[in-house]
Design an enzyme around this catalytic site. Structure first.
Site, short mmCIF file in Angstrom:
data_model
loop_
_atom_site.label_atom_id
_atom_site.label_comp_id
_atom_site.label_asym_id
_atom_site.label_seq_id
_atom_site.Cartn_x
_atom_site.Cartn_y
_atom_site.Cartn_z
N ASP A 1 163.87 -7.56 64.85
CA ASP A 1 164.23 -8.17 65.99
C ASP A 1 164.30 -9.72 66.13
O ASP A 1 165.28 -10.06 66.44
CB ASP A 1 163.31 -7.42 67.36
CG ASP A 1 164.04 -7.33 68.54
OD1 ASP A 1 165.28 -7.33 68.36
OD2 ASP A 1 163.43 -7.40 69.48
N GLY A 2 162.93 -10.19 66.16
CA GLY A 2 163.06 -11.78 66.35
C GLY A 2 163.55 -12.45 65.50
O GLY A 2 164.14 -13.30 65.87
N THR B 1 162.36 -2.86 59.94
CA THR B 1 161.26 -2.45 60.54
C THR B 1 160.74 -1.17 60.27
O THR B 1 161.72 -0.07 59.98
CB THR B 1 161.79 -2.63 61.93
OG1 THR B 1 160.40 -2.13 62.98
CG2 THR B 1 162.92 -2.16 62.51
N ASP C 1 159.57 0.52 62.51
CA ASP C 1 159.70 1.16 63.73
C ASP C 1 160.77 1.93 63.89
O ASP C 1 160.94 2.99 64.91
CB ASP C 1 159.56 -0.05 65.02
CG ASP C 1 158.26 -0.65 64.81
OD1 ASP C 1 157.37 -0.07 64.12
OD2 ASP C 1 158.34 -1.67 65.32
N MET D 1 151.74 3.43 64.59
CA MET D 1 152.59 2.20 65.26
C MET D 1 153.87 2.69 65.55
O MET D 1 154.14 3.82 65.58
CB MET D 1 152.78 1.26 63.84
CG MET D 1 151.44 0.43 63.67
SD MET D 1 151.75 -0.89 62.16
CE MET D 1 150.34 -2.04 62.49
N GLY D 2 154.78 1.88 65.76
CA GLY D 2 155.99 2.13 66.24
C GLY D 2 156.62 1.12 67.41
O GLY D 2 157.55 1.41 68.02
N GLU E 1 151.54 4.23 69.19
CA GLU E 1 150.57 3.12 70.02
C GLU E 1 151.32 2.63 71.42
O GLU E 1 150.63 2.10 72.02
CB GLU E 1 150.61 2.03 68.81
CG GLU E 1 151.99 1.32 68.75
CD GLU E 1 152.06 0.27 67.86
OE1 GLU E 1 151.06 -0.28 67.42
OE2 GLU E 1 153.23 -0.42 67.30
N HIS F 1 147.62 -1.10 59.95
CA HIS F 1 148.50 -1.74 58.99
C HIS F 1 148.51 -0.86 57.45
O HIS F 1 149.45 -1.33 56.74
CB HIS F 1 148.22 -3.14 58.89
CG HIS F 1 148.55 -4.06 60.00
ND1 HIS F 1 147.68 -4.07 61.23
CD2 HIS F 1 149.77 -4.82 60.13
CE1 HIS F 1 148.22 -4.85 62.05
NE2 HIS F 1 149.43 -5.14 61.58
N ARG G 1 152.10 -0.13 56.96
CA ARG G 1 153.26 -1.04 56.41
C ARG G 1 152.90 -1.74 55.23
O ARG G 1 153.71 -2.26 54.75
CB ARG G 1 152.87 -2.40 57.43
CG ARG G 1 153.79 -2.14 58.61
CD ARG G 1 154.45 -3.33 59.40
NE ARG G 1 153.66 -4.81 58.90
CZ ARG G 1 153.35 -5.41 60.02
NH1 ARG G 1 153.26 -5.35 60.92
NH2 ARG G 1 152.84 -6.68 59.72
O1 F6P Z 1 157.33 -3.96 64.50
C1 F6P Z 1 156.44 -3.48 63.32
C2 F6P Z 1 154.88 -3.42 63.51
O2 F6P Z 1 154.27 -2.97 62.73
C3 F6P Z 1 154.70 -2.51 65.05
O3 F6P Z 1 154.59 -1.09 64.69
C4 F6P Z 1 153.41 -3.02 65.46
O4 F6P Z 1 153.23 -2.81 66.73
C5 F6P Z 1 153.24 -4.34 65.06
O5 F6P Z 1 154.30 -4.54 64.02
C6 F6P Z 1 152.06 -4.96 64.63
O6 F6P Z 1 152.26 -6.39 64.41
P1 F6P Z 1 151.20 -7.36 63.74
O7 F6P Z 1 151.21 -7.08 62.50
O8 F6P Z 1 151.58 -8.71 63.99
O9 F6P Z 1 149.81 -6.99 64.04
#
Ligand code: F6P
Length: 359
Positions: free
Chosen positions: A117-118, A139, A141, A183-184, A236, A281, A284
């Site tokens: 998004d950003g 993403t 998400d 997450m999400g 979350e 994380h 991710r």
């Molecule tokens: O947007 C991806 C995401 O992993 C979200 O699911 C989560 O809320 C966020 O980023 C976590 O961000 P950060 O890595 O900055 O903690």
């Protein structure tokens, strides 16, 4: 046109390297163009942190998690922290003109920006300033309406599903309620998919605020049927009816901790022990699964084609298994949330899954 830049912005996501690899291969092999990597997202366009991306430098990156080019959630050139300002003061300035000048100085004729998004919003604003920009959505998400899927989502779902499987055996051994927080952000996709795939009993998502009493009655109903444990997957961003999201850090709106609130909401009304796991994380990191490697490779190839044929201001997307492109502006303006009346929710209900909504 000779030189194309690629950058990754925002949080990382499994499949970023696969996009980079496919874009470089397409641009070099099909169009004979030179490609450079811009490090740390748009920040690299201010600091001029440029590295060559050749067929040699991208070798072996397909299965690797993270991003070869590194990334950051900061570094928005339109709101760039003023150097030397006191920590936490949030004093920012607009450095976008510097970015535009550096792009010209570096001889970059087109940019592929891979991000969420950003990053897409920044890409759109730079495109409006005349920068030849193509975007690739990213993403875990899966919350962008412009595309059926984003790469990384299915890998996150696979990791979360594995966690649900592992919680099942320990829940069963100890007669416990296991709550897994995934997450999400404000979309319930990861929770919904991993909850169905893992055979959860209860799924809580932001789109369907929960009633604690509905969760308690689900646990009791299952006990009456002879089940002595329960598996709950909580997004979350979930919240109680009339309640608020749980934040790890409200100022930066970092979500986290709702699973503990759910546990507190129900513990005194049930006689099973509760344990909470916040997956974080892990979802991710690591290698993308095959689906995401393929989607990321298709996105990278398509982005390479768009930039090489000067179709700027567009973002690649997938719809009904076809790779298409849409205006970046469309993508940034439309999030995608779980439809409480949609097929996925109906399927889950038919499987006996409760959303804690009392339905
Ligand atoms: O947007 C991806 C995401 O992993 C979200 O699911 C989560 O809320 C966020 O980023 C976590 O961000 P950060 O890595 O900055 O903690």
């Amino acid at each position: 046109m000779k030189r194309i830049g690629i950058l990754t912005g925002g949080g990382d996501c499994p499949g970023l390297n696969a996009v980079i690899r496919a874009a470089v291969r397409t641009l070099v092999r099909d169009y004979g163009l030179e490609v450079v990597g811009i490090q740390l997202g748009f920040e690299g366009l201010l600091t001029r942190a440029i590295v060559p991306l050749t067929l040699e430098t991208i070798r072996g990156i397909l299965p690797k998690g993270g991003t070869l080019l590194r990334t950051t959630n900061r570094g928005n050139p339109f709101e760039y922290p003023v150097p030397g300002s006191p920590a936490g003061s949030n004093i920012c300035e607009d450095r976008s003109q510097q970015v535009v000048e550096n792009i010209h100085d570096l001889g970059i004729d087109g940019i592929i920006a891979i991000g969420g998004d950003g990053t897409l919003k920044i890409a759109q604003r730079l495109a409006d300033m005349g920068i030849p920009m193509v975007a690739v959505p990213k993403t875990i998400d899966n919350d962008l309406a412009a595309t059926d899927y984003t790469f990384g989502f299915h890998t996150a779902v696979a990791v979360a599903t594995d966690a649900v499987d592992r919680l099942h055996s320990t829940a069963e051994s100890h007669d416990r309620v296991m709550i897994l927080e995934v997450m999400g952000r404000n979309a319930g996709w990861i929770a919904l998919y991993s909850g169905i795939a893992g055979g959860a009993d209860i799924i809580l998502i932001p789109e369907m605020p929960y009633h604690p009493e509905a969760i308690v009655s689900m646990v009791r109903d299952r006990q009456a049927e002879g089940a002595k444990f329960d598996i709950m997957v909580v997004a979350e961003g979930a919240k109680r009816v009339g309640g608020e999201e749980a934040y790890l850090d409200k100022a930066s709106r970092r979500l986290g901790g709702i699973a503990y609130q759910v546990a507190a909401d129900i513990q005194q009304h049930i006689d099973l022990e509760i344990r909470v796991t916040v997956l974080g994380h892990v979802q991710r990191g690591g290698s993308p699964i095959a689906f995401d490697r393929i989607l990321a490779s298709r996105f990278g190839k398509a982005a390479g084609d768009l930039v090489a044929t000067k179709q700027f201001g567009r973002m690649v997307a997938v719809r009904a298994d076809e790779i298409i492109s849409v205006p970046i502006a469309d993508a940034v303006s439309r999030p995608k949330y779980v439809d409480p009346q949609g097929q996925m929710v109906q399927t889950a209900r038919s499987l006996g899954i409760s959303f804690g909504d009392g339905a």
